[in-house]
Design a protein around this motif. Sequence first.
Motif, PDB file in Angstrom:
ATOM      1  N   VAL A   2      58.784  36.153  81.982  1.00 58.26           N
ATOM      2  CA  VAL A   2      59.124  34.992  81.223  1.00 58.26           C
ATOM      3  C   VAL A   2      60.082  35.239  80.661  1.00 58.26           C
ATOM      4  O   VAL A   2      60.096  34.063  78.866  1.00 58.26           O
ATOM      5  N   GLU A   3      61.384  35.463  80.689  1.00 57.72           N
ATOM      6  CA  GLU A   3      62.489  35.762  79.503  1.00 57.72           C
ATOM      7  C   GLU A   3      63.045  34.212  79.765  1.00 57.72           C
ATOM      8  O   GLU A   3      63.345  33.681  78.241  1.00 57.72           O
ATOM      9  N   ALA A   5      60.868  31.190  79.279  1.00 59.35           N
ATOM     10  CA  ALA A   5      60.486  30.068  79.198  1.00 59.35           C
ATOM     11  C   ALA A   5      61.254  30.065  77.259  1.00 59.35           C
ATOM     12  O   ALA A   5      62.098  31.091  76.977  1.00 59.35           O
ATOM     13  N   PRO A   6      60.891  28.875  77.320  1.00 64.23           N
ATOM     14  CA  PRO A   6      61.435  28.955  75.712  1.00 64.23           C
ATOM     15  C   PRO A   6      60.693  28.932  74.578  1.00 64.23           C
ATOM     16  O   PRO A   6      59.200  29.262  74.897  1.00 64.23           O
ATOM     17  N   ARG A   7      61.614  29.123  73.088  1.00 65.74           N
ATOM     18  CA  ARG A   7      60.373  30.036  72.211  1.00 65.74           C
ATOM     19  C   ARG A   7      59.517  29.386  71.589  1.00 65.74           C
ATOM     20  O   ARG A   7      59.537  29.328  70.676  1.00 65.74           O
ATOM     21  N   LYS A   8      60.799  28.227  71.309  1.00 64.38           N
ATOM     22  CA  LYS A   8      60.155  26.723  71.110  1.00 64.38           C
ATOM     23  C   LYS A   8      60.269  25.686  71.407  1.00 64.38           C
ATOM     24  O   LYS A   8      61.317  25.364  72.209  1.00 64.38           O
ATOM     25  N   ARG A  12      58.376  23.680  75.563  1.00 63.40           N
ATOM     26  CA  ARG A  12      57.764  24.901  75.492  1.00 63.40           C
ATOM     27  C   ARG A  12      56.119  24.345  75.610  1.00 63.40           C
ATOM     28  O   ARG A  12      55.229  25.062  75.578  1.00 63.40           O
ATOM     29  N   THR A  13      55.957  23.704  74.338  1.00 64.63           N
ATOM     30  CA  THR A  13      54.431  22.680  73.798  1.00 64.63           C
ATOM     31  C   THR A  13      54.444  22.151  75.578  1.00 64.63           C
ATOM     32  O   THR A  13      53.042  21.902  76.089  1.00 64.63           O
ATOM     33  N   HIS A  50      62.138  23.871  84.126  1.00 66.04           N
ATOM     34  CA  HIS A  50      61.780  25.350  84.228  1.00 66.04           C
ATOM     35  C   HIS A  50      60.993  24.846  85.028  1.00 66.04           C
ATOM     36  O   HIS A  50      59.851  24.209  85.717  1.00 66.04           O
TER      37      HIS A  50
END
Length: 74
Positions: A2-3, A5-8, A12-13, A50
Amino acid sequence: MVEAAPRKGRQRTQLLKFIRNLGVNPFQKGDYQNHDGVGCALEVKIIGAHAVTFWADHAAKEIKVIHVQLTDGV
């Protein structure tokens, strides 16, 4: 993995909402299918920029999200 994947933020939502919804409806289909090294079907869902790869293990009553990556178009 999941590298990617956005962190915020909004993406991400959206990703987390989709993954939570898999738990409610594990029979969801992706936008297309890929196959793993032994020929098992993997669903791929495009969420924004994504791609989420997953499969439902109905015997174990689990959803396996195995990969989150940026799509090729980004």
